[in-house]
Design a protein around this motif. Structure first.
Motif, PDB file in Angstrom:
ATOM      1  N   ALA A   4       0.778  -1.122   0.020  1.00 46.55           N
ATOM      2  CA  ALA A   4      -0.063   0.020   0.042  1.00 46.55           C
ATOM      3  C   ALA A   4       0.829   1.198  -0.195  1.00 46.55           C
ATOM      4  O   ALA A   4       2.092   1.244   0.080  1.00 46.55           O
ATOM      5  N   ILE A   5       0.423   2.356  -0.323  1.00 42.47           N
ATOM      6  CA  ILE A   5       1.052   3.529  -0.326  1.00 42.47           C
ATOM      7  C   ILE A   5       1.668   3.598   1.069  1.00 42.47           C
ATOM      8  O   ILE A   5       1.361   3.566   2.135  1.00 42.47           O
ATOM      9  N   SER A   6       3.140   4.224   0.938  1.00 48.69           N
ATOM     10  CA  SER A   6       3.853   4.953   1.825  1.00 48.69           C
ATOM     11  C   SER A   6       4.248   3.565   2.837  1.00 48.69           C
ATOM     12  O   SER A   6       4.506   3.856   4.038  1.00 48.69           O
ATOM     13  N   SER A   7       4.211   2.299   2.340  1.00 55.56           N
ATOM     14  CA  SER A   7       4.562   1.434   2.934  1.00 55.56           C
ATOM     15  C   SER A   7       6.222   1.211   3.276  1.00 55.56           C
ATOM     16  O   SER A   7       7.035   1.821   2.330  1.00 55.56           O
ATOM     17  N   VAL A   8       6.614   0.827   4.723  1.00 51.14           N
ATOM     18  CA  VAL A   8       8.005   0.599   4.775  1.00 51.14           C
ATOM     19  C   VAL A   8       8.302  -0.824   4.947  1.00 51.14           C
ATOM     20  O   VAL A   8       7.729  -1.354   5.806  1.00 51.14           O
ATOM     21  N   LEU A   9       9.039  -1.399   4.168  1.00 53.03           N
ATOM     22  CA  LEU A   9       9.413  -2.700   4.410  1.00 53.03           C
ATOM     23  C   LEU A   9      10.820  -3.023   4.795  1.00 53.03           C
ATOM     24  O   LEU A   9      11.803  -2.811   4.277  1.00 53.03           O
ATOM     25  N   VAL A  10      10.742  -3.666   6.074  1.00 53.22           N
ATOM     26  CA  VAL A  10      12.209  -3.924   6.713  1.00 53.22           C
ATOM     27  C   VAL A  10      12.239  -5.554   6.927  1.00 53.22           C
ATOM     28  O   VAL A  10      13.233  -6.063   7.379  1.00 53.22           O
ATOM     29  N   ALA A  11      11.330  -6.352   6.304  1.00 54.55           N
ATOM     30  CA  ALA A  11      11.434  -7.843   6.487  1.00 54.55           C
ATOM     31  C   ALA A  11      10.846  -8.164   4.986  1.00 54.55           C
ATOM     32  O   ALA A  11      10.355  -7.503   4.186  1.00 54.55           O
ATOM     33  N   ASP A  12      11.158  -9.536   4.894  1.00 50.98           N
ATOM     34  CA  ASP A  12      10.892 -10.195   3.549  1.00 50.98           C
ATOM     35  C   ASP A  12       9.168 -10.112   3.289  1.00 50.98           C
ATOM     36  O   ASP A  12       8.479 -10.291   4.359  1.00 50.98           O
ATOM     37  N   LEU A  13       8.705  -9.885   2.164  1.00 48.78           N
ATOM     38  CA  LEU A  13       7.293  -9.812   1.925  1.00 48.78           C
ATOM     39  C   LEU A  13       7.176 -11.045   1.071  1.00 48.78           C
ATOM     40  O   LEU A  13       7.371 -11.239  -0.095  1.00 48.78           O
TER      41      LEU A  13
END
Length: 270
Positions: free
Chosen positions: A174-183
């Motif tokens: 989604a908008i403005s998501s921050v990923l610091v782990a595997d999706l």
């Protein structure tokens, strides 16, 4: 890729190094600059005010809009001028103000972007990233170094992805998501840091997934996120889905392969 030395459709104000290899059908817009180690395949168009440098190879029928910077050195203090590469496939659309960097010597030295990707404005693809096919990157989405993006992934606008994170095929942010782990594959996420919300069922329907395959994806979601299982126990349950939904066997194997490669330190989006 077959290249020709015949004159390409180059605007009079463009600066093309004599050593650059452009197919005769390539067009280059006003004030663009193309360096000596660049190769561009048939049918690709380069807009105005672009800079394409470094050891950069671009395939066929790409549309590169104005003000792009492709093939720049990595934003990595360890880089010391090694001849690393940027490789872009075929039929990609790259909108305005994107920046794609070459790779770095400690990680294979190549940044790769596949085929049929739709890259919107202000997207950054850092060194050593691997982007698959048929992805959509909305405006201002950003990949740090060494990120891997599977086929059919969609990044919402202003998504930020931490270095070394992997995004499985058909996943969605989604908008403005921050990923610091595997999706994992198929998962939709949202938040800062991102949390799993659902699976990308509408996207799968649009891509022709059968009811049985979608049912298997729903069961994967339940195992990973609904039943309080450890990751190892969830994987055991997911492995059994091939027997119940034989048609979904490739999807199950893709999910298991992704999860097996997840670092325990990084984990998956939860």
């Amino acid at each position: 890729m077959s290249l020709s030395t015949a004159p390409a459709a180059i605007h009079a104000t463009a600066l093309i190094d004599p050593l650059a290899q452009l197919d005769s059908s390539v067009s280059v817009g006003p004030y663009s600059v193309i360096g000596p180690h660049v190769r561009i395949g048939a049918g690709t168009t380069v807009g105005a005010h672009c800079v394409i440098e470094g050891h950069t190879t671009i395939g066929r029928d790409n549309q590169i809009f104005a003000f792009n910077a492709l093939g720049g050195i990595p934003q990595d203090k360890k880089y010391a001028g090694e001849p690393c590469e940027l490789v872009i496939g075929d039929r990609n659309t790259i909108r305005e103000f994107c920046s794609f960097n070459i790779g770095s010597p400690g990680a294979g030295g190549v940044t790769r972007v596949g085929d049929d990707n739709w890259i919107m404005a202000y997207v950054h693809v850092a060194h050593d990233c691997i982007v698959g096919n048929h992805t959509i990157f909305a405006n201002n989405s950003t990949l740090a170094g060494h990120v891997e993006v599977g086929d059919w992934v969609i990044l919402g606008g202003f998504t930020g992805v931490h270095q070394f994170v992997r995004l499985g095929a058909h996943s969605f942010t989604a908008i403005s998501s921050v990923l610091v782990a595997d999706l994992p594959p198929f998962v939709m996420c949202q938040g800062q840091p991102a949390e799993a919300r659902s699976m990308n069922f509408e996207g799968l329907r649009r891509r022709g997934f059968s009811a049985a395959r979608i049912a298997a994806v729903k069961a994967m979601h339940k195992a990973l996120y609904r039943d309080g299982l450890t990751l190892q126990d969830a994987m055991l349950r997911i492995a059994d889905l091939s027997e119940k939904y034989p048609e979904s066997t490739p999807d199950v194997q893709m999910m298991l392969s992704f999860l097996e490669q997840t670092s325990p330190r990084r984990g998956i989006v939860r």
